[in-house]
Motif scaffolding. Structure first.
Motif, PDB file in Angstrom:
ATOM      1  N   GLU A 113       0.869  -1.180   0.000  1.00  0.00           N
ATOM      2  CA  GLU A 113       0.000   0.000   0.000  1.00  0.00           C
ATOM      3  C   GLU A 113       0.902   1.224   0.000  1.00  0.00           C
ATOM      4  O   GLU A 113       1.768   1.348   0.854  1.00  0.00           O
ATOM      5  CB  GLU A 113      -0.873   0.020   1.261  1.00  0.00           C
ATOM      6  N   ALA A 152      -5.915   2.928   0.704  1.00  0.00           N
ATOM      7  CA  ALA A 152      -5.977   1.509   1.076  1.00  0.00           C
ATOM      8  C   ALA A 152      -7.356   0.922   0.782  1.00  0.00           C
ATOM      9  O   ALA A 152      -7.764  -0.075   1.377  1.00  0.00           O
ATOM     10  CB  ALA A 152      -5.595   1.287   2.543  1.00  0.00           C
ATOM     11  N   ASN A 177       0.157  -4.407   4.752  1.00  0.00           N
ATOM     12  CA  ASN A 177       0.091  -3.575   5.942  1.00  0.00           C
ATOM     13  C   ASN A 177      -1.245  -3.693   6.684  1.00  0.00           C
ATOM     14  O   ASN A 177      -1.298  -3.701   7.905  1.00  0.00           O
ATOM     15  CB  ASN A 177       0.340  -2.121   5.545  1.00  0.00           C
ATOM     16  N   SER A 178      -2.341  -3.809   5.935  1.00  0.00           N
ATOM     17  CA  SER A 178      -3.661  -3.827   6.574  1.00  0.00           C
ATOM     18  C   SER A 178      -3.967  -5.129   7.301  1.00  0.00           C
ATOM     19  O   SER A 178      -4.711  -5.124   8.264  1.00  0.00           O
ATOM     20  CB  SER A 178      -4.764  -3.591   5.539  1.00  0.00           C
ATOM     21  N   LEU A 179      -3.442  -6.227   6.796  1.00  0.00           N
ATOM     22  CA  LEU A 179      -3.922  -7.513   7.303  1.00  0.00           C
ATOM     23  C   LEU A 179      -2.893  -8.361   8.033  1.00  0.00           C
ATOM     24  O   LEU A 179      -3.247  -9.281   8.762  1.00  0.00           O
ATOM     25  CB  LEU A 179      -4.496  -8.337   6.136  1.00  0.00           C
ATOM     26  N   MET A 180      -1.611  -8.103   7.856  1.00  0.00           N
ATOM     27  CA  MET A 180      -0.614  -9.042   8.370  1.00  0.00           C
ATOM     28  C   MET A 180      -0.492  -9.003   9.883  1.00  0.00           C
ATOM     29  O   MET A 180      -0.704  -7.969  10.527  1.00  0.00           O
ATOM     30  CB  MET A 180       0.746  -8.807   7.726  1.00  0.00           C
TER      31      MET A 180
END
Ligand code: SF4
Lengths: 483, 315
Positions: B45, B50, B78-81
């Motif tokens: 991202e 996003a 970045n959003s999910l890890m």
């Protein structure tokens, strides 16, 4: 000497955030959140067609775009002197409600849960790395159940966006919300589909989401004691009542103008006060903006200055009556009297789940009220000169759009997002922002695995979305993080 | 109760049948295991909202959760890890040593390269430009997801305060085969279809001159619009909410190439024109400056006659 630790990127939030803390012994003594909100939307909006603001400002954020379409429509309605009909407002609130469901579901499961449960590490996405934090306390049975629900939440949260698309065209970045309310007519086919999806989400919330959050609370009960912060709470109000309802209630002498939460400021241990728009100010002292006195957003400027000494964030520091305030689901539940006045990392997380039910209840009421008639739309004319303010609460808290129109074009635009309140930097009095304050004093059990920090940060559901890390490199020495 | 005793011959036949079934099952299992080798995906991202990863979460059959279990190893997002901080960055760079597909959303800021960073690695801020060039060089394939990544989009809107450029441009000296999936956001199917093609055939699907898969971007919205007959009859909506052609309100369907009218959004439920609003050309090269104003009533002045007609018809 205090030990400096930096976490960047703080993952599992929308956008980019750097947290810097100083630890003495095992306690955080100082904290800085560098919010990275500068994409220059305020600058880009200048000179544009005022109605463009609705679709344009949604692009500030991919996870909460609807919030911006609501706030900008409200600001434009004030500026254009459009009186919204009951039908228009109810429809818009319904669509706004979908976004609460989508956000809260995704935040609780996709963003918060991985901090507390063990996801199958065969999938790269779920690996924790060598510094695998060990503070995962759920017994296998409970853990497995929550992993199942984590996976199920993908399809459930998707349904919330399906609901949004029924009346909004698509999500993210809907088209349906506009001046006057909505552009999609509530026909019976749409209404029953919407209602059915709402029921499915409601069932998941009652049967799984709320029990799950209490599972977390049971095994991590020490988190009821950390991450408190100032305790000043703020809301711009959510889901206005219809005038008919207000009229009916007046007889009962209950003078509430909102279905869920009133627009109010509740200072810590103080008395609840009504919101006065003129008491909202923004401090620029620690933001990468040209300095000035704390300013009111209607006259606020956005002139970047990355060389500014001591500045560390793209967030300005919003204050109410000079107070840093916490905004969001917990603030709303407390102000509306649905939750005891207790604030912590865990209370914030519980509030998020409980609020889903609260919002569903309002949505059910709205569904009863809307008529199977056209959504009111009109041809809106833009005055030569005018201004408008749109204040509302959205998923993450109080959101405001301020605009001035001159020569029929946008002359000035300012946005204060909920995360700007929660993640604000210090102000000229040196007061920390609410998240910074919540971090200070926290005991870190294992210095090389400071899991407490991420957990507290995510309890605020930060949405930095607007930009990647915009940061002045000057003066930052090479240091090792989380070594 | 009736008990039947199988004759020895029957017994034998049954045994043989069982054996054959087991063999088949074993074969199937080992074949499934072969196919289980997951492809590595990095989803970066950059300067944007996003919203494309959120849009991907909205994809169905397969949903992202299914892909994660069966087809792909999503090694960085970045959003999910789960990993954060230095660990997350380490995961990013370790993955880059292996074979991987790179998906990027968001634009790249250039005004001051140092303005835009994706995190800290070994104490140092990694700028977005650095990251995209490093990964863009190593990736097997690169997919630019969304209008910011493909054309600059809203992040590069006038006066482009952050000096944003597209991913395509940021990589122009490195590779020319970046697949473009414009749209604000990009439709999950456009990404999932492209990814599936890459995984199954090892190359990109057929692209047009702007590197968009023709499968999804071959026709304009206007070509397939459900309201096309109103356009032909010159029955134009005067205000939002009307259920006719949106051209007089500034519809950008005639210049925008996507399959929105036939595909629709969010589990194929609706789309912007279906919401009685004009297409704002969010997948167009010039979005947003070239496709704004998004809504304009004055254009209806030329079509008042048609509108009157239209209103009569609606009542
Ligand atoms: S609504 Fe737009 S895309 Fe559809 S027919 Fe009219 S001009 Fe063409």
């Amino acid at each position: 000497m205090a030990l400096r630790k930096i976490i960047n990127p703080v993952t599992r939030l929308s956008g980019f955030l750097e947290i810097e803390v100083y630890i003495e012994g095992h306690t955080i003594v100082e904290a800085k959140s560098s919010s990275l909100l500068f994409r220059g939307f305020e600058i880009m909006l200048q000179g544009r067609n005022p109605l463009d603001a609705i679709y344009f400002t949604q692009r500030i954020c991919g996870i909460c775009s609807t919030a911006h379409s609501v706030a900008s429509s409200l600001a434009l309605e004030e500026a254009l002197k459009v009186t919204i009909t009951e039908q228009g407002r109810a429809l818009r609130d319904l669509v706004h409600g979908c976004e609460f469901l989508q956000n809260h579901l995704r935040h609780l499961y996709l963003y918060t849960m991985p901090d507390f449960i063990k996801l199958p590490e065969a999938q790269c996405l779920f690996q924790k790395g060598e510094q695998n934090h060990q503070d995962l306390r759920l017994p296998k049975k409970e853990n497995d159940l929550l992993v199942d629900h984590y996976l199920e939440s993908f399809s459930i949260s998707r349904k919330a966006h399906e609901m949004l698309a029924i009346f909004g065209g698509k999500a993210p970045h809907d088209h349906g919300i506009f001046v006057g309310g909505l552009t999609v007519h509530p026909t019976i086919d749409k209404v029953i589909k919407f209602r059915s999806l709402l029921d499915q989400i409601k069932r998941f919330t009652i049967e799984k989401m709320i029990p799950d959050v209490y599972t977390l609370a049971r095994y991590y009960d020490d988190y009821f004691h950390i991450g408190r912060g100032y305790g000043n709470l703020l809301s711009f109000g959510l889901f206005e009542r219809s005038s008919k309802e207000i009229e009916a209630r007046r007889k009962e002498e209950i003078q509430k103008s909102y279905r869920y939460v009133e627009a109010a400021f509740l200072p810590y241990k103080g008395k609840e006060k009504r919101i006065n728009k003129n008491k909202i100010t923004e401090s620029l002292r620690y933001g990468w903006y040209q300095d000035g006195k704390p300013e009111r957003p209607i006259e606020g400027t956005t002139i970047p200055d990355t060389e500014k000494e001591k500045a560390y964030s793209w967030s300005k520091a919003p204050r109410y009556e000079g107070y840093p305030c916490e905004v969001g689901p917990l603030a709303r539940l407390i102000i509306s009297g649905h939750y005891p006045y207790q604030i912590s990392m865990m209370d914030r997380t519980i509030a998020r789940a409980l609020e889903v039910l609260q919002v569903i209840m309002v949505m059910e009421q709205l569904l009863e009220e809307i008529a199977l008639q056209e959504a009111p739309q009109d041809i809106y004319t833009i005055p030569e000169k005018t201004k408008g303010i749109g204040l509302t609460d959205t998923t993450r808290g109080a959101l405001g759009h301020w605009l001035i129109i001159d020569n029929q074009k946008l002359f000035h635009y300012q946005v204060i997002t909920p995360s700007a309140w929660n993640l604000s930097p210090r102000d000229e009095k040196g007061q920390r922002g609410p998240l910074e304050e919540a971090l200070v004093g926290t005991k870190i059990e294992k210095i090389d695995q400071p899991v407490e920090i991420g957990r507290i940060v995510r309890s605020f559901d930060p949405c930095i979305s607007c930009a990647t890390h915009v940061h002045t490199i000057k003066g930052i020495q090479k240091i090792t993080i989380l070594d | 109760m009736k008990v039947t005793i199988a004759s020895p011959r029957e017994e034998k036949r049954r045994e043989k049948g069982k054996e054959a079934a087991n063999n088949l099952l074993e074969q199937w299992k080992s074949k499934a295991r072969e196919g289980e080798k997951k492809k590595k995906l990095i989803w970066l991202e950059l300067t944007g909202c996003a919203g494309n990863i959120i849009s991907l979460l909205n994809g169905i059959d397969p949903g992202l959760e299914e892909l994660l279990q069966k087809q792909i190893d999503l090694c960085y997002n970045n959003s999910l890890m789960t990993a954060e901080g230095d660990q997350a960055m380490k995961q990013l760079f370790t993955t880059a040593d292996d074979e991987f597909i790179l998906a990027v959303e968001g634009a790249v800021t250039t005004k001051d390269e140092q303005y835009n960073s994706i995190g800290r690695y070994q104490g140092r801020l990694i700028s977005a430009m650095e990251a995209i060039q490093y990964l863009g060089q190593r990736a097997k394939s690169v997919i630019a997801v969304g209008t910011c990544a493909t054309y600059g989009g809203i992040s590069a809107a006038h006066p482009n305060p952050s000096g944003s450029i597209s991913v395509i441009k940021a990589l122009q000296n490195i590779r020319s085969d970046v697949i473009s999936l414009p749209g604000c956001p990009s439709h999950p199917d456009w990404f999932l279809g492209t990814l599936a093609y890459l995984i199954l055939y090892g190359t990109s699907p057929t692209l047009d001159s702007e590197n968009r898969p023709i499968l999804f971007y071959g026709l304009t919205i206007h070509d397939n619009c459900t309201r096309r007959s109103f356009f032909e009859k010159r029955i134009f909506a005067r205000q939002l909410g009307e259920q006719t052609c949106m051209i007089a309100l500034g519809c950008r369907g005639p210049i925008t190439r996507t399959d929105c009218p036939t595909r629709e959004w969010n589990s194929y439920l609706n789309w912007p024109i279906g919401a009685n609003t004009p297409c704002i050309g969010c997948a167009h090269r010039t979005f947003p400056d070239g496709t704004s104003p998004f809504v304009q009533y004055e254009r209806s002045a030329t079509s008042t006659e048609a509108s009157k007609e239209n209103n009569k018809r609606r009542k």
